[in-house]
Design a protein around this motif. Structure first.
Motif, PDB file in Angstrom:
ATOM      1  N   ASP A 309       0.799  -1.222   0.000  1.00  0.00           N
ATOM      2  CA  ASP A 309       0.000   0.000   0.000  1.00  0.00           C
ATOM      3  C   ASP A 309       0.833   1.275   0.000  1.00  0.00           C
ATOM      4  N   MET A 310       2.032   1.229   0.532  1.00  0.00           N
ATOM      5  CA  MET A 310       2.835   2.450   0.658  1.00  0.00           C
ATOM      6  C   MET A 310       4.289   2.126   0.376  1.00  0.00           C
ATOM      7  N   ASP A 311       4.927   2.994  -0.376  1.00  0.00           N
ATOM      8  CA  ASP A 311       6.305   2.817  -0.835  1.00  0.00           C
ATOM      9  C   ASP A 311       7.213   3.740  -0.027  1.00  0.00           C
ATOM     10  N   MET A 312       8.109   3.158   0.745  1.00  0.00           N
ATOM     11  CA  MET A 312       9.009   3.949   1.590  1.00  0.00           C
ATOM     12  C   MET A 312      10.220   4.434   0.799  1.00  0.00           C
ATOM     13  N   VAL A 313      10.262   5.722   0.538  1.00  0.00           N
ATOM     14  CA  VAL A 313      11.405   6.465  -0.002  1.00  0.00           C
ATOM     15  C   VAL A 313      11.678   6.218  -1.495  1.00  0.00           C
ATOM     16  N   GLY A 314      11.391   5.037  -2.005  1.00  0.00           N
ATOM     17  CA  GLY A 314      11.812   4.697  -3.361  1.00  0.00           C
ATOM     18  C   GLY A 314      11.112   5.448  -4.479  1.00  0.00           C
ATOM     19  N   GLU A 315       9.872   5.927  -4.226  1.00  0.00           N
ATOM     20  CA  GLU A 315       9.079   6.695  -5.185  1.00  0.00           C
ATOM     21  C   GLU A 315       8.765   5.927  -6.464  1.00  0.00           C
ATOM     22  N   GLY A 316       8.803   4.599  -6.401  1.00  0.00           N
ATOM     23  CA  GLY A 316       8.403   3.795  -7.549  1.00  0.00           C
ATOM     24  C   GLY A 316       6.934   3.957  -7.865  1.00  0.00           C
ATOM     25  N   PHE A 317       6.099   3.947  -6.837  1.00  0.00           N
ATOM     26  CA  PHE A 317       4.664   4.159  -7.043  1.00  0.00           C
ATOM     27  C   PHE A 317       4.416   5.544  -7.641  1.00  0.00           C
ATOM     28  N   LEU A 318       5.061   6.552  -7.047  1.00  0.00           N
ATOM     29  CA  LEU A 318       4.819   7.935  -7.457  1.00  0.00           C
ATOM     30  C   LEU A 318       5.170   8.165  -8.919  1.00  0.00           C
ATOM     31  N   THR A 319       6.246   7.560  -9.373  1.00  0.00           N
ATOM     32  CA  THR A 319       6.759   7.857 -10.712  1.00  0.00           C
ATOM     33  C   THR A 319       6.300   6.896 -11.803  1.00  0.00           C
ATOM     34  N   SER A 320       5.658   5.783 -11.424  1.00  0.00           N
ATOM     35  CA  SER A 320       5.345   4.816 -12.479  1.00  0.00           C
ATOM     36  C   SER A 320       3.927   4.267 -12.481  1.00  0.00           C
ATOM     37  N   LEU A 321       3.174   4.411 -11.400  1.00  0.00           N
ATOM     38  CA  LEU A 321       1.857   3.768 -11.365  1.00  0.00           C
ATOM     39  C   LEU A 321       0.880   4.369 -12.362  1.00  0.00           C
ATOM     40  N   LYS A 322       0.932   5.676 -12.573  1.00  0.00           N
ATOM     41  CA  LYS A 322       0.017   6.269 -13.546  1.00  0.00           C
ATOM     42  C   LYS A 322       0.272   5.702 -14.932  1.00  0.00           C
ATOM     43  N   LYS A 323       1.547   5.565 -15.290  1.00  0.00           N
ATOM     44  CA  LYS A 323       1.878   4.990 -16.593  1.00  0.00           C
ATOM     45  C   LYS A 323       1.415   3.539 -16.669  1.00  0.00           C
ATOM     46  N   SER A 324       1.598   2.789 -15.611  1.00  0.00           N
ATOM     47  CA  SER A 324       1.150   1.399 -15.595  1.00  0.00           C
ATOM     48  C   SER A 324      -0.367   1.315 -15.723  1.00  0.00           C
ATOM     49  N   PHE A 325      -1.090   2.263 -15.116  1.00  0.00           N
ATOM     50  CA  PHE A 325      -2.547   2.302 -15.261  1.00  0.00           C
ATOM     51  C   PHE A 325      -2.934   2.580 -16.712  1.00  0.00           C
ATOM     52  N   GLU A 326      -2.269   3.554 -17.314  1.00  0.00           N
ATOM     53  CA  GLU A 326      -2.584   3.909 -18.705  1.00  0.00           C
ATOM     54  C   GLU A 326      -2.292   2.768 -19.663  1.00  0.00           C
ATOM     55  N   GLU A 327      -1.323   1.935 -19.307  1.00  0.00           N
ATOM     56  CA  GLU A 327      -0.973   0.799 -20.166  1.00  0.00           C
ATOM     57  C   GLU A 327      -1.736  -0.466 -19.792  1.00  0.00           C
ATOM     58  N   GLY A 328      -2.654  -0.355 -18.820  1.00  0.00           N
ATOM     59  CA  GLY A 328      -3.474  -1.492 -18.438  1.00  0.00           C
ATOM     60  C   GLY A 328      -2.757  -2.517 -17.579  1.00  0.00           C
ATOM     61  N   LYS A 329      -1.649  -2.112 -16.969  1.00  0.00           N
ATOM     62  CA  LYS A 329      -0.879  -3.066 -16.160  1.00  0.00           C
ATOM     63  C   LYS A 329      -1.321  -3.078 -14.698  1.00  0.00           C
ATOM     64  N   VAL A 330      -1.984  -2.032 -14.251  1.00  0.00           N
ATOM     65  CA  VAL A 330      -2.621  -2.006 -12.939  1.00  0.00           C
ATOM     66  C   VAL A 330      -3.985  -1.349 -13.095  1.00  0.00           C
ATOM     67  N   THR A 331      -4.868  -1.622 -12.158  1.00  0.00           N
ATOM     68  CA  THR A 331      -6.206  -1.033 -12.220  1.00  0.00           C
ATOM     69  C   THR A 331      -6.330   0.139 -11.258  1.00  0.00           C
ATOM     70  N   GLU A 332      -7.273   1.026 -11.551  1.00  0.00           N
ATOM     71  CA  GLU A 332      -7.524   2.115 -10.614  1.00  0.00           C
ATOM     72  C   GLU A 332      -8.074   1.567  -9.304  1.00  0.00           C
ATOM     73  N   ALA A 333      -8.818   0.460  -9.377  1.00  0.00           N
ATOM     74  CA  ALA A 333      -9.357  -0.142  -8.154  1.00  0.00           C
ATOM     75  C   ALA A 333      -8.239  -0.551  -7.203  1.00  0.00           C
ATOM     76  N   ALA A 334      -7.147  -1.081  -7.750  1.00  0.00           N
ATOM     77  CA  ALA A 334      -6.025  -1.487  -6.906  1.00  0.00           C
ATOM     78  C   ALA A 334      -5.386  -0.269  -6.245  1.00  0.00           C
ATOM     79  N   ILE A 335      -5.243   0.817  -7.005  1.00  0.00           N
ATOM     80  CA  ILE A 335      -4.682   2.056  -6.453  1.00  0.00           C
ATOM     81  C   ILE A 335      -5.619   2.619  -5.389  1.00  0.00           C
ATOM     82  N   THR A 336      -6.911   2.598  -5.661  1.00  0.00           N
ATOM     83  CA  THR A 336      -7.897   3.115  -4.713  1.00  0.00           C
ATOM     84  C   THR A 336      -7.896   2.312  -3.420  1.00  0.00           C
ATOM     85  N   ASN A 337      -7.814   0.993  -3.529  1.00  0.00           N
ATOM     86  CA  ASN A 337      -7.796   0.151  -2.328  1.00  0.00           C
ATOM     87  C   ASN A 337      -6.590   0.470  -1.449  1.00  0.00           C
TER      88      ASN A 337
END
Length: 755
Positions: A309-337
């Motif tokens: 649910d939370m990424d400590m310091v690495g900022e992987g979620f911050l910098t890549s999840l939107k792109k993964s959502f746009e490419e269909g690799k993650v869902t908005e539901a998963a981010i929302t949860n």
């Protein structure tokens, strides 16, 4: 649809309904207002730096990211004024005004440090453990912190691993009791109270079993071993209501814990019912790249889908999840949860009602480093000490005559707090020399350093990352040794304070040689050769290999790293104002070649002889005994205790019934004292190979000299259970043996049958 699929579908519906009923309306309303980017922002945990580093990376542009709603929490910032600045940025400058979680590593006390966790566990006193956590929470929250990266509940059976110092040792039963007590101490009955904080159970999972005792290394074990020996303390913490969980650096079944769906979802959420949030350890998400699982975008998507649910310091979620959502690799539901879980934690702490509830500027002076807190730290320390040996009953010392206090740790404030005390101030610690003079002011106490902690300059440099812990004296080792020996010869008794510097154990402090450094060994040998009575005060963050010293005519008091009141607490015990009652929570090996050696190991098909004498074609060594130097649960007292008349209240037990063991304990010595009565159980025949014996109960008993008391310990139906080959928690009919005594080698035994 077949019946099995129908059942699974119904189960899923029940789970969905259950979770839906738990949802918090205020959080759901907020989620409706949030953009995808703002949801991702809540999954980002940063550190602005400026404090004591707990990793190799520090976040950049933190203020701008808070304003943009790209930060869910911070750590490494403390103090009401400083935290208020950060909280106001989030609440007043970001679009939705969502408050921040403020975290910290409060491992064994905040400003008022107390013994390292391995030492605290040696008290076997759950009330004191809970009080210690309560004190830590009260101090930390007074400084604006609302989330603690503790307790660490990893089972550790390899003392080469430096982080054994941060946990409760080798045993899952005792570890579970301590995990529960610490969670209760941190979180209390009301998470929104200003003196309680979110607990974070770590490191999930199996981190204490890293190969070769080397930090951050790989872990590989069967699920049967996981469920029976390593997972129970994590589950106990979850069952106690822990609000958050931190992933570990290692892999589990070949998949790094931070991206392991079986671990974070199938086990933690679906099987155990955890409904809090999961945070990575420091950059452990990014480190999955080095593990070989893909680039930052790939491992970030993997971790989110796994249940992080939370990424400590690495900022992987911050910098890549939107792109993964746009490419269909993650869902908005998963981010929302994931976002929902973080927001629910903030709601439960009361931050939405009052983002500044932890920022009362009057509290630090009122609640931190109080006389009461220091007195509690002193008590916790003295209760953690373990008397390993008392040759000729040298201890306790009388407060008279001339005492030679020698050794590189005897007047060393910087080594009293122990590892993982980033919020403590060693300058406020009581040195052992100070403590002796405080407790025995009319006694002549003379000091000599005698030796460096280590003479190895390269080793000292590696240890001294956070400041000088090993100082190499300008005088030669020979001169220091001669000074100490001359002092010893003119004294009535010698107390030598030896062992490890603070950062010789802890994170990234694995050792292949866990003996006392040679510089100090030379000192001990020379002091013994004077013929004077010698007591060793042994300081360390792990079990040590002390076979040579144990054979010498010396007494040995193990004091771990005791915390801010170290000197006073050690003097309390050395001079007999408190009779030590601590018991080891990790086995002490004869040498490193025995590792891992622990009390609940399995019996092989070719067990060694009862006498441990060598026999060919048996499971033993050519060059060492099988038995450890000191067993789990070992610990002496200034008095002596006798166990007798072990009884069980029944010979046969039905499924679902408990059974009570009663033993007579008598204080046969000359001092009042406490004893930890320990009960071990052996399941004689079962469907998978059983351990030799397992701890299943204990009581700490106070007896006056000459006093006798009957002590009863009840085994519950759950105490007879284990995870079988199908990972079902079961108890199987058959014979059980009960052992009761002073350590894991307890000899009194009785048997009963489970029908």
């Amino acid at each position: 649809m077949n019946p099995k699929n129908i059942a699974l579908a119904l189960m899923g519906l029940v789970l969905f309904t259950s979770h839906a009923q738990k949802r918090i309306p205020e959080v759901e309303q907020l989620l409706q207002k949030m953009t995808l980017e703002e949801k991702i922002g809540q999954l980002n945990l940063l550190t602005p730096g400026g404090g004591v580093a707990t990793g190799a990376v520090v976040s950049e542009n933190v203020e701008a990211k808070i304003r943009a709603g790209k930060v869910g929490g911070l750590f490494g910032v403390a103090g009401p004024e400083k935290v208020r600045v950060a909280q106001e940025l989030a609440v007043k400058k970001s679009r939705l005004g969502i408050p921040l979680l403020i975290g910290s590593d409060v491992i064994h006390g905040y400003r008022t440090t107390y013994p390292i966790p391995l030492g605290l566990s040696s008290s076997w006193d759950m009330d004191l453990v809970e009080q210690a956590a309560q004190m830590a929470a009260k101090e930390a929250t007074a400084d604006g912190i609302n989330w603690n990266f503790s307790p660490m509940v990893d089972i550790a059976r390899d003392p080469r691993w430096g982080r054994i110092s941060e946990g409760a040792g080798e045993d899952p039963y005792l570890g579970s009791k301590i995990a529960k007590a610490m969670v209760k101490g941190y979180q209390g009955e009301d998470l929104s109270a200003s003196h309680t904080m979110l607990a974070c159970v770590k490191h999930f999972a199996l981190y204490g079993a890293v190969e070769a005792g080397r930090d951050y290394h790989s872990v590989d074990m069967s699920k049967i071993k996981m469920f029976n020996q390593y997972l129970p303390p994590y589950k106990a913490a979850i069952d106690a209501g822990a609000a958050s969980v931190m992933t570990s650096f290692n892999d589990v079944d070949g998949v790094p814990a931070t991206g392991n769906k079986w671990l974070l979802t199938d086990l933690l959420r679906d099987r155990w019912g955890f409904d809090g949030f999961v945070v990575s350890d420091y950059t452990s998400l990014n480190e999955m790249i080095a593990h070989g699982l893909g680039d930052l975008q790939a491992v970030s998507a993997l971790a989110l889908k796994a249940g992080l649910d939370m990424d400590m310091v690495g900022e992987g979620f911050l910098t890549s999840l939107k792109k993964s959502f746009e490419e269909g690799k993650v869902t908005e539901a998963a981010i929302t949860n994931a976002c929902r879980r973080v927001l629910e934690a903030k709601y439960n702490t009361g931050l939405f009602d009052d983002p500044y509830r932890y920022l009362n500027t009057k509290r630090p002076e009122k609640d931190i480093l109080t006389d009461y807190n220091r007195e509690l730290s002193r008590k916790l320390a003295s209760r953690s000490f373990v008397l390993l040996k008392n040759h000729n009953s040298v201890l306790p010392l009388e407060k008279k005559g001339k005492i030679a206090l020698v050794g590189p740790l005897a007047d060393s404030k910087e080594n009293m707090l122990g590892t993982w005390a980033p919020t403590g101030d060693f300058r406020l610690a009581v040195s052992i020399l100070e403590g002796f003079k405080n407790i025995a002011p009319t006694t002549e106490i003379a000091y000599a350093k005698g030796a460096n902690i280590s003479d190895d300059a390269d080793f000292a440099k590696r240890v001294n990352v956070f400041g000088p812990r090993i100082s190499i004296n300008e005088r030669s080792s020979k001169d220091m040794l001669q000074e100490a020996v001359a002092l010893a010869k003119t004294s009535d008794v010698v107390v030598a304070v030896v062992g490890e510097a603070t950062e010789m154990s802890g994170e990234s402090s694995s050792r292949t040689d866990i003996s006392i450094p040679e510089s100090q060994k030379r000192l001990i040998r020379a002091l013994v050769e004077t013929g004077k009575p010698v007591a060793l005060v042994l300081m360390s963050g792990r079990p040590l290999t002390i076979a040579e010293e144990y054979e010498m005519p010396v007494s040995i008091l193990q004091v771990w790293h005791p915390g801010i009141e170290a000197g006073n607490a050690i003097a309390d015990v050395v001079f007999g104002d408190y009779n030590p009652a601590g018991k080891l929570t990790a086995t002490w090996p004869v040498n490193v070649g025995q590792i891992p050696v622990y009390h609940s190991a399995k019996v092989t098909g070719r067990p060694p002889s009862e006498s441990d004498a060598f026999q060919k074609f048996k499971s033993n060594y050519l060059d060492a005994p099988n038995a450890p130097l000191l067993p789990f649960g070992h610990g002496l007292s200034y008095t002596t205790f006798e166990y007798s008349n072990l009884k069980l209240d029944k010979k046969q037990v039905r499924q679902g019934e408990g059974i009570t063991a009663t033993v007579t304990l008598t204080n046969t010595g000359d001092y009042d004292g406490e004893e930890v009565v320990q009960l071990y159980l052996r399941d004689v025949v079962r469907s998978i190979t059983p351990p030799k014996r397992q701890l299943k109960g204990f009581q700490k008993i106070m007896l006056r000299k000459g006093e006798r008391k009957e002590v009863s310990i009840t085994l519950s139906p759950d105490d007879l259970k284990f995870y079988n080959g199908q990972l079902e928690l079961v108890s199987e009919p058959g014979e059980f043996e009960v052992f009761v005594g002073t350590n894991s080698d307890a000899e009194l035994s009785k048997s009963f049958t489970l029908k």
